[in-house]
Motif scaffolding. Sequence first.
Motif, PDB file in Angstrom:
ATOM      1  N   GLY A 257       3.967  -2.922 -11.848  1.00 24.18           N
ATOM      2  CA  GLY A 257       4.695  -3.908 -11.051  1.00 24.18           C
ATOM      3  C   GLY A 257       3.759  -4.628 -10.104  1.00 24.18           C
ATOM      4  N   THR A 258       4.113  -4.659  -8.826  1.00 24.07           N
ATOM      5  CA  THR A 258       3.300  -5.318  -7.805  1.00 24.07           C
ATOM      6  C   THR A 258       2.104  -4.448  -7.422  1.00 24.07           C
ATOM      7  N   SER A 259       0.932  -5.062  -7.325  1.00 21.58           N
ATOM      8  CA  SER A 259      -0.272  -4.336  -6.904  1.00 21.58           C
ATOM      9  C   SER A 259      -0.238  -4.083  -5.403  1.00 21.58           C
ATOM     10  N   VAL A 260      -0.849  -2.966  -4.989  1.00 20.98           N
ATOM     11  CA  VAL A 260      -0.846  -2.608  -3.572  1.00 20.98           C
ATOM     12  C   VAL A 260      -2.221  -2.137  -3.116  1.00 20.98           C
ATOM     13  N   TYR A 261      -2.382  -2.134  -1.802  1.00 22.65           N
ATOM     14  CA  TYR A 261      -3.553  -1.570  -1.130  1.00 22.65           C
ATOM     15  C   TYR A 261      -3.247  -0.130  -0.739  1.00 22.65           C
ATOM     16  N   ASN A 262      -4.298   0.685  -0.662  1.00 24.43           N
ATOM     17  CA  ASN A 262      -4.154   2.017  -0.089  1.00 24.43           C
ATOM     18  C   ASN A 262      -4.061   1.866   1.433  1.00 24.43           C
ATOM     19  N   PRO A 263      -2.979   2.342   2.076  1.00 15.61           N
ATOM     20  CA  PRO A 263      -2.829   2.161   3.526  1.00 15.61           C
ATOM     21  C   PRO A 263      -3.969   2.766   4.332  1.00 15.61           C
ATOM     22  N   PHE A 264      -4.451   3.923   3.911  1.00 18.96           N
ATOM     23  CA  PHE A 264      -5.509   4.613   4.645  1.00 18.96           C
ATOM     24  C   PHE A 264      -6.752   3.734   4.762  1.00 18.96           C
ATOM     25  N   ASP A 265      -7.125   3.100   3.658  1.00 16.20           N
ATOM     26  CA  ASP A 265      -8.285   2.212   3.663  1.00 16.20           C
ATOM     27  C   ASP A 265      -8.113   1.053   4.639  1.00 16.20           C
ATOM     28  N   LEU A 266      -6.973   0.371   4.535  1.00 14.37           N
ATOM     29  CA  LEU A 266      -6.785  -0.827   5.354  1.00 14.37           C
ATOM     30  C   LEU A 266      -6.741  -0.500   6.839  1.00 14.37           C
ATOM     31  N   LEU A 267      -6.054   0.565   7.201  1.00 13.28           N
ATOM     32  CA  LEU A 267      -5.943   0.911   8.617  1.00 13.28           C
ATOM     33  C   LEU A 267      -7.308   1.235   9.212  1.00 13.28           C
ATOM     34  N   LEU A 268      -8.156   1.944   8.462  1.00 14.69           N
ATOM     35  CA  LEU A 268      -9.495   2.249   8.973  1.00 14.69           C
ATOM     36  C   LEU A 268     -10.380   1.011   8.978  1.00 14.69           C
ATOM     37  N   LEU A 269     -10.199   0.117   8.005  1.00 16.79           N
ATOM     38  CA  LEU A 269     -10.941  -1.150   8.037  1.00 16.79           C
ATOM     39  C   LEU A 269     -10.594  -1.936   9.291  1.00 16.79           C
ATOM     40  N   PHE A 270      -9.315  -2.014   9.614  1.00 12.33           N
ATOM     41  CA  PHE A 270      -8.899  -2.771  10.802  1.00 12.33           C
ATOM     42  C   PHE A 270      -9.411  -2.119  12.084  1.00 12.33           C
ATOM     43  N   GLN A 271      -9.556  -0.801  12.075  1.00 13.72           N
ATOM     44  CA  GLN A 271     -10.069  -0.121  13.265  1.00 13.72           C
ATOM     45  C   GLN A 271     -11.579  -0.261  13.393  1.00 13.72           C
ATOM     46  N   LYS A 272     -12.299  -0.037  12.300  1.00 12.79           N
ATOM     47  CA  LYS A 272     -13.758   0.034  12.355  1.00 12.79           C
ATOM     48  C   LYS A 272     -14.440  -1.291  12.046  1.00 12.79           C
ATOM     49  N   ARG A 273     -13.706  -2.229  11.414  1.00 12.51           N
ATOM     50  CA  ARG A 273     -14.196  -3.590  11.157  1.00 12.51           C
ATOM     51  C   ARG A 273     -15.399  -3.621  10.223  1.00 12.51           C
ATOM     52  N   GLU A 274     -15.523  -2.685   9.319  1.00 13.04           N
ATOM     53  CA  GLU A 274     -16.570  -2.720   8.302  1.00 13.04           C
ATOM     54  C   GLU A 274     -16.048  -2.112   7.009  1.00 13.04           C
ATOM     55  N   PHE A 275     -16.593  -2.619   5.891  1.00  9.03           N
ATOM     56  CA  PHE A 275     -16.141  -2.179   4.582  1.00  9.03           C
ATOM     57  C   PHE A 275     -16.869  -0.902   4.171  1.00  9.03           C
ATOM     58  N   ARG A 276     -16.069   0.145   3.986  1.00  7.69           N
ATOM     59  CA  ARG A 276     -16.608   1.421   3.547  1.00  7.69           C
ATOM     60  C   ARG A 276     -15.583   2.097   2.620  1.00  7.69           C
ATOM     61  N   PRO A 277     -16.019   3.052   1.809  1.00  9.14           N
ATOM     62  CA  PRO A 277     -15.084   3.763   0.926  1.00  9.14           C
ATOM     63  C   PRO A 277     -14.335   4.852   1.682  1.00  9.14           C
ATOM     64  N   TYR A 278     -13.457   4.455   2.599  1.00 10.22           N
ATOM     65  CA  TYR A 278     -12.788   5.411   3.471  1.00 10.22           C
ATOM     66  C   TYR A 278     -11.950   6.414   2.682  1.00 10.22           C
ATOM     67  N   TRP A 279     -11.174   5.928   1.726  1.00 11.18           N
ATOM     68  CA  TRP A 279     -10.295   6.810   0.952  1.00 11.18           C
ATOM     69  C   TRP A 279     -11.118   7.777   0.108  1.00 11.18           C
ATOM     70  N   PHE A 280     -12.127   7.267  -0.568  1.00 10.28           N
ATOM     71  CA  PHE A 280     -12.945   8.111  -1.435  1.00 10.28           C
ATOM     72  C   PHE A 280     -13.652   9.207  -0.637  1.00 10.28           C
TER      73      PHE A 280
END
Length: 517
Positions: A257-280
């Motif tokens: 169906g509709t594609s989604v983002y992993n919430p854990f990744d996005l929330l940490l991106l918004f906090q830390k402001r850098e792209f990293r493999p947070y979920w992995f």
Amino acid sequence: MFRQKLPIGIQTFARLREDDCYYVDKTGIALQLIAEGSYYFLSRPRRFGKSLFLDTLAELFEGNEPLFRGLAAHGAWNWSRRHPVIRISFGGGVLEDRTALDGRIDDLLQINAQRLGLPAFQSADIPGRFAELIREAERQAGQRVVVLVDEYDKPILDNLTRPEIARAMRDGLRNLYSVIKDSDAHIRFAMLTGVSKFSKVSLFSGLNNLNDITLDGRYSAICGYTDEDVDAVFAAELPGLDRDEIRAWYNGYNWAGTSVYNPFDLLLLFQKREFRPYWFETGTPTFLIEQLLARRVFTPDLSRVVAMETLLSSFDVDCMPVEALMFQTGYLTIDSLLRMGGRIEYTLKYPNLEVQASLNGALLEGLTGDPLLPGRQTGQLYRLLLANDFQGLAALFTAFFAGIPHDWYRNNPIAQYEGYYASVFYSHFAALGLDVRLEDTTSHGRIDMTVLFNAQVYLFEFKVVELAPEGRALQQIVERDYAGKYHARGEPIHLVGVEFSRESRSVVGFEVESKQG
């Protein structure tokens, strides 16, 4: 734009609402589930918001109206009717044997009985106590019961490397879940969630009224954030971040169906402001890597897996298809589907750059037997690509294979199969998070690997010299005009023929021809 608190690690609906956190409203989906049925099963990868959704259902059925003000469910729910809710979660800790599992189940049943104000159990065994809990809860409240089970499969998954223990855990959980069907007359709603989708025969024997919504396209976004959610709910967090980069790194999980983002990744991106493999980084998939290597999986094939629906759901302790394992744990997702009468064929892919890069980085450690070697290599590879230093690239990979100890080759079957060298080569590029396209179709054939990077096009053909004449790799790219597909881009195109020798365990040919697109 008003910035709210980021709900990092918050899995309770009440705390999220009371602390004025960002919230993507899933209560409309909750109402739809409740209206359409009574028994549900949902499989989603770890850290996707399953626990929060179950807690939202609990608060809804318990009638905590103030928490829902301003949300989709508020004006559409009968707040005067309150149902007793039994909550069971196996999310905490690791249970190492059947005795520990039975003890945990008994504790959970006791906790629910105390919270609901019920008398001490009369039954001696677990099925009897669970059935008694359901009946007594209904009798006292005058309303049928809601049963919510979170991380229903974790005791099994924690013991997959010990099959005998895993089977004992499975039997113990089946002992518990079988009560749900037998208590149908007393249950208003039940939902079980977890990471894996065990076959009904093995774990839900008799519970044939359980509606599996894992691959129901209407509920693809039941957990996770859609593109629209990100733009609407998190608009205040987006300035300063590249929206396309956010999408490439973290979007792409899809369940028909509709594609989604992993919430854990996005929330940490918004906090830390850098792209990293947070979920992995929250859990190295050691067991998954071991399974992939043991089965000699050709790593380029992982980005284009084709599987039938029955294969994705045929998961059990004694039967774990690697496709099902990767799909259920979130390392592959649905790219497209083909309906063939009553059957469905799925094409799977990596969801995004985070998974592609991180998984291939972890695979490289296993492919080389050295956890430090791939890290050094990938950084150097990136710098050489930026400089278009092809002599350096040839030297890098030649030295790389030469640096793997002879004993490792001799003692590891993974190094003996034909696809080993191409797997190592591909995984280096994939671990960088580059735009890598495999079996790239042209009008004259298929390019083994295309890499688009730094406004340049790199076309790779791989050959094993024991199976083809030397010099054939580059010759094939030229003769079949593979570059023609990319001329319209107007970018420099580099044709790279790479040849390996199984006998010498090394790169023996690395020819390059460059042209303007």
